[in-house]
Design a protein around this motif. Structure first.
Motif, PDB file in Angstrom:
ATOM      1  N   UNK A  73       0.824  -1.266   0.002  1.00 30.43           N
ATOM      2  CA  UNK A  73      -0.033  -0.130   0.013  1.00 30.43           C
ATOM      3  C   UNK A  73       1.072   1.149  -0.050  1.00 30.43           C
ATOM      4  N   UNK A  74       0.898   1.883  -1.138  1.00 29.96           N
ATOM      5  CA  UNK A  74       2.021   2.863  -1.211  1.00 29.96           C
ATOM      6  C   UNK A  74       1.421   4.099  -0.619  1.00 29.96           C
ATOM      7  N   UNK A  75       0.271   4.333  -0.372  1.00 32.88           N
ATOM      8  CA  UNK A  75      -0.211   5.348   0.531  1.00 32.88           C
ATOM      9  C   UNK A  75      -0.038   5.348   1.895  1.00 32.88           C
ATOM     10  N   UNK A  76       0.382   3.946   2.432  1.00 34.74           N
ATOM     11  CA  UNK A  76       0.567   3.725   3.893  1.00 34.74           C
ATOM     12  C   UNK A  76       1.980   3.521   3.971  1.00 34.74           C
ATOM     13  N   UNK A  77       2.930   3.354   2.593  1.00 38.62           N
ATOM     14  CA  UNK A  77       4.088   3.128   3.059  1.00 38.62           C
ATOM     15  C   UNK A  77       4.554   1.655   3.595  1.00 38.62           C
ATOM     16  N   UNK A  78       3.660   0.868   3.330  1.00 40.67           N
ATOM     17  CA  UNK A  78       3.844  -0.507   4.068  1.00 40.67           C
ATOM     18  C   UNK A  78       3.678  -1.626   2.957  1.00 40.67           C
ATOM     19  N   UNK A  79       4.335  -2.686   3.259  1.00 38.58           N
ATOM     20  CA  UNK A  79       4.351  -3.892   2.474  1.00 38.58           C
ATOM     21  C   UNK A  79       4.000  -5.003   3.397  1.00 38.58           C
ATOM     22  N   UNK A  80       3.175  -5.836   2.597  1.00 39.35           N
ATOM     23  CA  UNK A  80       2.571  -7.062   3.493  1.00 39.35           C
ATOM     24  C   UNK A  80       2.889  -8.479   3.103  1.00 39.35           C
TER      25      UNK A  80
END
Length: 121
Positions: A73-80
């Motif tokens: 999620x590039x808006x949240x600067x997070x990879x899962x």
């Protein structure tokens, strides 16, 4: 400089699920290919999964294909990393990685500190 912080590891029974998260701070997250590696006790670190900058392309090690799913999620600067149907051989420290190249390489630019995943039989 990019800082990567993993979370979501833990102890789970065989067949269970876990979702790892990796929060990035620093430079623009969407410029980096992202991925996950893991290292089991006494073994070398190995590639698990990778995702392109936009998230449109994903890559998996054969050992996890069909069981693990990487997303970002590039808006949240997070990879899962969603891990299903876990097996004892998935037990390892899982590391998040960021690579400025188009795709994740074996020598990414930044590493997280790691999160322990333990799968009991």
């Amino acid at each position: 400089q990019v800082q990567l912080v993993e979370s979501g590891g833990g102890l789970v029974q065989t067949g269970g699920s876990l979702r790892l998260s990796c929060a990035a701070s620093g430079r623009t997250f969407s410029l980096y290919a992202m991925g996950w590696f893991r290292q089991a006790p006494g073994k070398a670190r190995e590639f698990v999964a990778a995702i392109s900058r936009s998230g449109s392309s994903t890559y998996y090690a054969d050992s996890v294909k069909g069981r693990f799913t990487i997303s970002r999620d590039n808006a949240k600067n997070t990879v899962y990393l969603q891990m299903n149907s876990l097996k004892p051989e998935d037990t390892a420290i899982y590391y998040c990685a960021a690579d400025i190249r188009v795709i994740l390489t074996e020598s990414p630019d930044y590493w997280g500190q790691g999160t322990q995943v333990t799968v009991s039989s």
